[in-house]
Design a protein around this motif. Structure first.
Motif, mmCIF file in Angstrom:
data_model
loop_
_atom_site.group_PDB
_atom_site.id
_atom_site.type_symbol
_atom_site.label_atom_id
_atom_site.label_comp_id
_atom_site.label_asym_id
_atom_site.label_seq_id
_atom_site.Cartn_x
_atom_site.Cartn_y
_atom_site.Cartn_z
ATOM 1 N N SER A 171 28.309 48.886 32.254
ATOM 2 C CA SER A 171 27.897 49.145 33.390
ATOM 3 C C SER A 171 28.845 48.816 34.523
ATOM 4 C CB SER A 171 26.471 48.491 33.204
ATOM 5 O OG SER A 171 26.371 48.749 34.767
ATOM 6 N N THR A 172 29.798 47.917 34.594
ATOM 7 C CA THR A 172 30.644 47.949 35.446
ATOM 8 C C THR A 172 31.525 48.525 35.024
ATOM 9 O OG1 THR A 172 29.886 45.147 35.767
ATOM 10 C CG2 THR A 172 31.897 45.695 36.721
ATOM 11 N N LYS A 225 35.210 40.704 35.253
ATOM 12 C CA LYS A 225 34.884 40.718 34.025
ATOM 13 C C LYS A 225 35.168 42.196 32.576
ATOM 14 C CE LYS A 225 30.218 41.610 36.016
ATOM 15 N NZ LYS A 225 28.756 41.735 35.825
ATOM 16 N N LEU A 226 35.844 42.623 33.556
ATOM 17 C CA LEU A 226 36.258 44.274 33.174
ATOM 18 C C LEU A 226 37.828 43.385 32.472
ATOM 19 C CD1 LEU A 226 36.120 46.945 36.278
ATOM 20 C CD2 LEU A 226 34.828 46.478 33.456
ATOM 21 N N GLU A 227 38.784 42.474 32.548
ATOM 22 C CA GLU A 227 39.393 41.824 32.088
ATOM 23 C C GLU A 227 40.344 43.376 32.258
ATOM 24 O OE1 GLU A 227 38.827 40.893 27.992
ATOM 25 O OE2 GLU A 227 37.053 39.652 29.023
ATOM 26 N N GLU A 228 41.104 43.705 31.304
ATOM 27 C CA GLU A 228 42.103 44.728 31.985
ATOM 28 C C GLU A 228 41.897 46.036 32.209
ATOM 29 O OE1 GLU A 228 44.501 45.185 27.616
ATOM 30 O OE2 GLU A 228 45.979 43.618 28.812
ATOM 31 N N ALA A 229 40.440 46.790 31.423
ATOM 32 C CA ALA A 229 40.100 47.983 31.755
ATOM 33 C C ALA A 229 39.868 47.639 33.534
ATOM 34 C CB ALA A 229 38.438 47.732 31.579
ATOM 35 N N ILE A 230 40.106 47.001 33.980
ATOM 36 C CA ILE A 230 40.541 47.344 35.536
ATOM 37 C C ILE A 230 41.615 47.758 35.889
ATOM 38 C CG2 ILE A 230 41.583 45.016 36.334
ATOM 39 C CD1 ILE A 230 40.086 45.067 38.689
ATOM 40 N N ALA A 231 42.490 47.691 34.787
ATOM 41 C CA ALA A 231 43.665 49.507 34.733
ATOM 42 C C ALA A 231 42.878 50.166 35.769
ATOM 43 C CB ALA A 231 44.038 49.359 34.618
ATOM 44 N N THR A 263 33.390 44.859 44.207
ATOM 45 C CA THR A 263 33.985 43.380 44.795
ATOM 46 C C THR A 263 34.765 43.134 43.475
ATOM 47 O OG1 THR A 263 31.863 42.357 43.326
ATOM 48 C CG2 THR A 263 31.879 43.080 45.468
ATOM 49 N N GLU A 264 35.595 42.044 43.573
ATOM 50 C CA GLU A 264 36.690 41.896 42.756
ATOM 51 C C GLU A 264 36.139 40.719 41.940
ATOM 52 O OE1 GLU A 264 40.011 41.920 42.451
ATOM 53 O OE2 GLU A 264 39.582 44.225 44.262
ATOM 54 N N ASP A 265 35.020 39.785 42.267
ATOM 55 C CA ASP A 265 34.050 39.490 40.813
ATOM 56 C C ASP A 265 33.295 40.072 40.658
ATOM 57 O OD1 ASP A 265 34.566 36.793 42.656
ATOM 58 O OD2 ASP A 265 32.992 36.621 43.186
ATOM 59 N N ASP A 266 32.654 41.162 40.673
ATOM 60 C CA ASP A 266 32.259 41.734 39.299
ATOM 61 C C ASP A 266 33.080 42.188 38.605
ATOM 62 O OD1 ASP A 266 29.932 41.558 39.952
ATOM 63 O OD2 ASP A 266 29.982 43.378 42.169
#
Length: 157
Positions: free
Chosen positions: A91-92, A109-115, A103-106
């Protein structure tokens, strides 16, 4: 391009070229086919659950660098998580791509997926990045508690 974007691009290319999680699971509980009719990306996701924990995942199929890397990184991110944790992370990720979660806090939790954060700026690639995530989301919704079923879906219509 700043240093962080460069690192993210390298991570995406590495996962795309090496396909760490591209294999067959012989003892999968569930399997789901995801297809993006807009560009022809197609994946088969397999998952092995053990007491509501994602013990292993794998995929096969073909597609662009974004879809293949997103699938591989999703698997790395979700292995070892409970189904509930995985649903929250899915969902995130979807919220990040749709620019609903910033938001960076949310996003931590994505770890590397934030890429894949900047994929939101490339409308033609959004469906590629979301293919695996929507496929897994649908698999979990359809199959949990109902035994091993293999179905086909069209992603991102």
């Amino acid at each position: 391009m700043d240093g962080l974007e460069e690192i993210y691009n390298e991570l995406i290319m590495e996962h795309s070229m090496n396909s760490y999680n591209k294999k067959k699971l012989t003892d999968a509980n569930f399997s789901e086919i995801g297809h993006n009719p807009n560009c022809g990306d197609e994946i088969t996701l397999e998952i092995k659950l053990n007491n509501n924990v994602i013990e292993d995942m794998a995929f096969s199929g073909h597609g662009c660098a974004i879809s293949q890397a997103s699938t591989s990184i999703m698997i790395d991110t979700l292995k070892g998580k409970t189904v509930e944790e995985a649903k929250e992370i899915i969902s995130t990720f979807i919220g990040m791509i749709k620019r609903e979660i910033r938001t960076e806090d949310d996003l931590k939790k994505l770890e590397e997926a934030i890429a894949f954060k900047n994929v939101a700026n490339m409308p033609a690639r959004v469906k590629c990045a979301l293919l695996a995530w929507h496929t897994l989301e649908d698999m979990l919704e359809k199959n949990l508690g109902s035994g091993s079923v293999s179905n086909s879906i069209n992603c991102c219509n």
